[in-house]
Write a protein that holds these residues in place. Structure first.
Motif, PDB file in Angstrom:
ATOM      1  N   LYS A  89       0.836  -1.204   0.000  1.00  0.00           N
ATOM      2  CA  LYS A  89       0.000   0.000   0.000  1.00  0.00           C
ATOM      3  C   LYS A  89       0.853   1.228   0.000  1.00  0.00           C
ATOM      4  O   LYS A  89       0.546   2.188  -0.709  1.00  0.00           O
ATOM      5  N   ILE A  90       1.886   1.154   0.756  1.00  0.00           N
ATOM      6  CA  ILE A  90       2.758   2.333   0.801  1.00  0.00           C
ATOM      7  C   ILE A  90       3.388   2.556  -0.544  1.00  0.00           C
ATOM      8  O   ILE A  90       3.456   3.683  -1.036  1.00  0.00           O
ATOM      9  N   ILE A  91       3.861   1.498  -1.135  1.00  0.00           N
ATOM     10  CA  ILE A  91       4.508   1.614  -2.447  1.00  0.00           C
ATOM     11  C   ILE A  91       3.533   2.131  -3.461  1.00  0.00           C
ATOM     12  O   ILE A  91       3.855   3.007  -4.292  1.00  0.00           O
ATOM     13  N   ILE A  92       2.303   1.582  -3.409  1.00  0.00           N
ATOM     14  CA  ILE A  92       1.252   2.030  -4.345  1.00  0.00           C
ATOM     15  C   ILE A  92       0.974   3.489  -4.108  1.00  0.00           C
ATOM     16  O   ILE A  92       0.824   4.282  -5.065  1.00  0.00           O
ATOM     17  N   ALA A 116       1.413   8.861  -5.936  1.00  0.00           N
ATOM     18  CA  ALA A 116       1.853  10.255  -5.726  1.00  0.00           C
ATOM     19  C   ALA A 116       2.815  10.692  -6.801  1.00  0.00           C
ATOM     20  O   ALA A 116       2.745  11.819  -7.315  1.00  0.00           O
ATOM     21  N   LEU A 117       3.696   9.816  -7.166  1.00  0.00           N
ATOM     22  CA  LEU A 117       4.655  10.161  -8.205  1.00  0.00           C
ATOM     23  C   LEU A 117       3.965  10.374  -9.512  1.00  0.00           C
ATOM     24  O   LEU A 117       4.290  11.291 -10.271  1.00  0.00           O
ATOM     25  N   VAL A 118       3.019   9.519  -9.825  1.00  0.00           N
ATOM     26  CA  VAL A 118       2.265   9.697 -11.084  1.00  0.00           C
ATOM     27  C   VAL A 118       1.538  11.004 -11.053  1.00  0.00           C
ATOM     28  O   VAL A 118       1.491  11.739 -12.044  1.00  0.00           O
ATOM     29  N   SER A 119       0.952  11.309  -9.891  1.00  0.00           N
ATOM     30  CA  SER A 119       0.219  12.594  -9.792  1.00  0.00           C
ATOM     31  C   SER A 119       1.180  13.786  -9.999  1.00  0.00           C
ATOM     32  O   SER A 119       0.863  14.765 -10.686  1.00  0.00           O
TER      33      SER A 119
END
Length: 514
Positions: free
Chosen positions: A3-6, A11-14
């Motif tokens: 979940k954290i990685i996701i 967040a990175l994609v955003s």
């Protein structure tokens, strides 16, 4: 964990999407700004082109206006210069016309002047003829020619001028005599009355009395050895002649003569006369004379109250005891001059001590004038400088006989005192030959002037009486003649005191009753 990685991936994609969107938005904004800037630039360029065209048109208009204005000013200036030139041309034309008129007038005046000159010459010729006839008539009437009439007028004018000159001379002389003589007489008489000094007259030879004529032979000695010894040691000449009981000692040097006289007297008194004794007595007489010279110099300084004299000057003053001038003792004369100078200085209010010092030393050169070449004035000046006397005293010595012009009151006082001492009655004497020659010269000089009938020297040469021819010398000319004679006497003669020039004019009328 997943979940954290996701969540991180989301967040990175955003963030990436946001970044891409931002970039796209900025690109669009930049394109819009570039488009707007290009449009604004075009607008500014268009406005600039329009403004430049407007300014160009304005500049062209201003240039055209300036050219028009300059052209107008140039045309105006040109018109003014043309008007000035035309004005000057008119003025020159007027001057030319006036000059032509003046030339015509001058020609007319020249013609008129020539006519008048011709008339004047004719009148002058007529006047000359009339003058000639009148002169001829005057010559007939007066009995004088033209030259004689001129000479008559010239003589008449000379007489008038001579009369006026003589009258003026008399007025000036009377004025100055009235003012100067009274004051001078008071000063000189006061000085003479207050001065009293003893005087002695001496000659250039000394006579030694002998007890008997046998003494002459003893003085001569065997084959003349005694007299030769005396003459050699003293520098004097012994004159042994037929004069009874006397021997004459002759020498140009009064000190040597005094030494010889004393030595002879001592030898005669002692009786032992031989060369060795003669040498001893001459030496003793020399010492006595030197002592007498020093005492005489000290006496002169004491009597005149003059201090600070150099010892050699005192000795030179003492030598004047044996020196005479025209029969007047030089030392007594110097003392008298010192007293008179002091009295005159006191009367005139100048330095009495300096005046007395200059008076005492004025004849210092006479002490050794037999031994040193030159006049006594020059010798005295050199001696005064040698012994560091003041310049005022030196100048008085130098000027007391008029060799140089007196520049100080002291020098004038010494001149006057010297003349008073020498010219007073009985002060000096001269031999008969010189006395007669002086009187003859005085009469001869007086007769050298025209119009002199005769001249006579009287009062022992102190007055010359002159008789003039009345037909050649009138009363006015007498004054000028007396002045000229006195001036010539001053220039050519040497004499003590003063000489009175007395000119006389006498007219006579003789008739006989029959």
């Amino acid at each position: 964990m997943i979940k954290i990685i996701i969540s991180i991936a989301a967040a990175l994609v955003s963030l990436a999407c946001g970044f891409l969107l931002g970039i796209l938005y900025r690109k669009k904004v930049s394109e819009r700004e570039i488009t707007s800037a290009e449009e604004e630039a075009k607008r500014i360029i268009n406005e600039g082109i329009k403004t430049a065209e407007n300014k160009k048109r304005e500049a062209l208009l201003e240039a055209k206006e300036e050219i028009h204005r300059s052209r107008s000013e140039n045309e105006k200036e040109l018109r003014e210069r043309r008007a000035e030139i035309q004005k000057q041309e008119r003025r020159l034309q007027q001057k030319e016309e006036n000059l032509d008129k003046k030339t015509d007038t001058l020609d007319k005046k020249t013609e008129s002047l020539n006519r008048k000159i011709a008339e004047a010459e004719a009148q002058e010729e007529e006047i000359r003829m009339v003058k000639k006839s009148q002169l001829e008539m005057l010559e007939k009437i007066s009995g004088y020619t033209v030259e004689e009439a001129k000479q008559y007028l010239i003589h008449q004018l000379e007489d008038e001028v001579t009369h006026e000159a003589a009258q003026k001379v008399r007025e000036i002389e009377a004025q100055y005599k009235e003012e100067a003589e009274e004051r001078a007489r008071e000063i000189i008489v006061t000085a003479i009355q207050r001065c009293a000094a003893d005087h002695a007259s001496e000659v250039t030879v000394s006579v030694v009395p002998l007890p008997n004529d046998e003494m002459k032979g003893r003085i001569i000695g065997r084959e003349g050895r005694n007299i030769r010894s005396i003459e050699t040691l003293t520098g004097c000449d012994l004159i042994i002649d037929d004069t009874p009981e006397a021997i004459t000692v002759s020498s140009f040097d009064p000190v040597r003569r005094e030494v010889a006289r004393l030595a002879l007297e001592k030898l005669i008194q002692d009786g032992r006369i031989h060369p060795a004794r003669i040498e001893e007595m001459v030496a003793k007489a020399q010492r006595e004379v030197n002592q007498a010279i020093k005492e005489a110099g000290d006496r002169a300084a004491f009597e005149t109250n003059i201090h600070g004299l150099h010892p050699d000057i005192i000795k030179l003053l003492g030598r004047q005891k044996y020196r005479t001038s025209y029969g007047q003792n030089v030392l007594n004369h110097s003392i008298e001059v010192a007293h008179i100078s002091g009295l005159l200085a006191a009367e005139l209010g100048v330095d009495v001590a300096v005046a007395k010092r200059a008076g005492l030393l004025h004849d210092l050169g006479k002490s050794i004038d037999h031994e040193v070449e030159g006049s006594h004035v020059t010798i005295g000046v050199d001696l005064a400088r040698k012994y560091k006397e003041s310049e005022e005293v030196i100048h008085a010595i130098e000027a007391h006989h008029g060799d140089v012009e007196a520049h100080t009151v002291i020098a004038c006082i010494v001149q006057a005192a010297d003349a008073i001492s020498a010219a007073r009655p009985g002060a000096r004497r001269e031999n008969i030959e010189n006395y007669v020659k002086r009187l003859e010269k005085l009469e001869e000089l007086s007769r050298s002037f025209p119009g002199i009938a005769s001249s006579y020297a009287i009062q022992a040469g102190r007055e010359i009486r002159i008789m003039v021819k009345p037909e050649e010398v009138d009363e006015d000319q007498m004054t000028l003649l007396a002045r000229d004679i006195a001036k010539k006497i001053e220039e050519e003669l040497t004499y003590p005191g003063q000489i009175k020039v007395h000119v006389l004019r006498e007219t006579k009328a003789v008739e006989y009753a029959k």
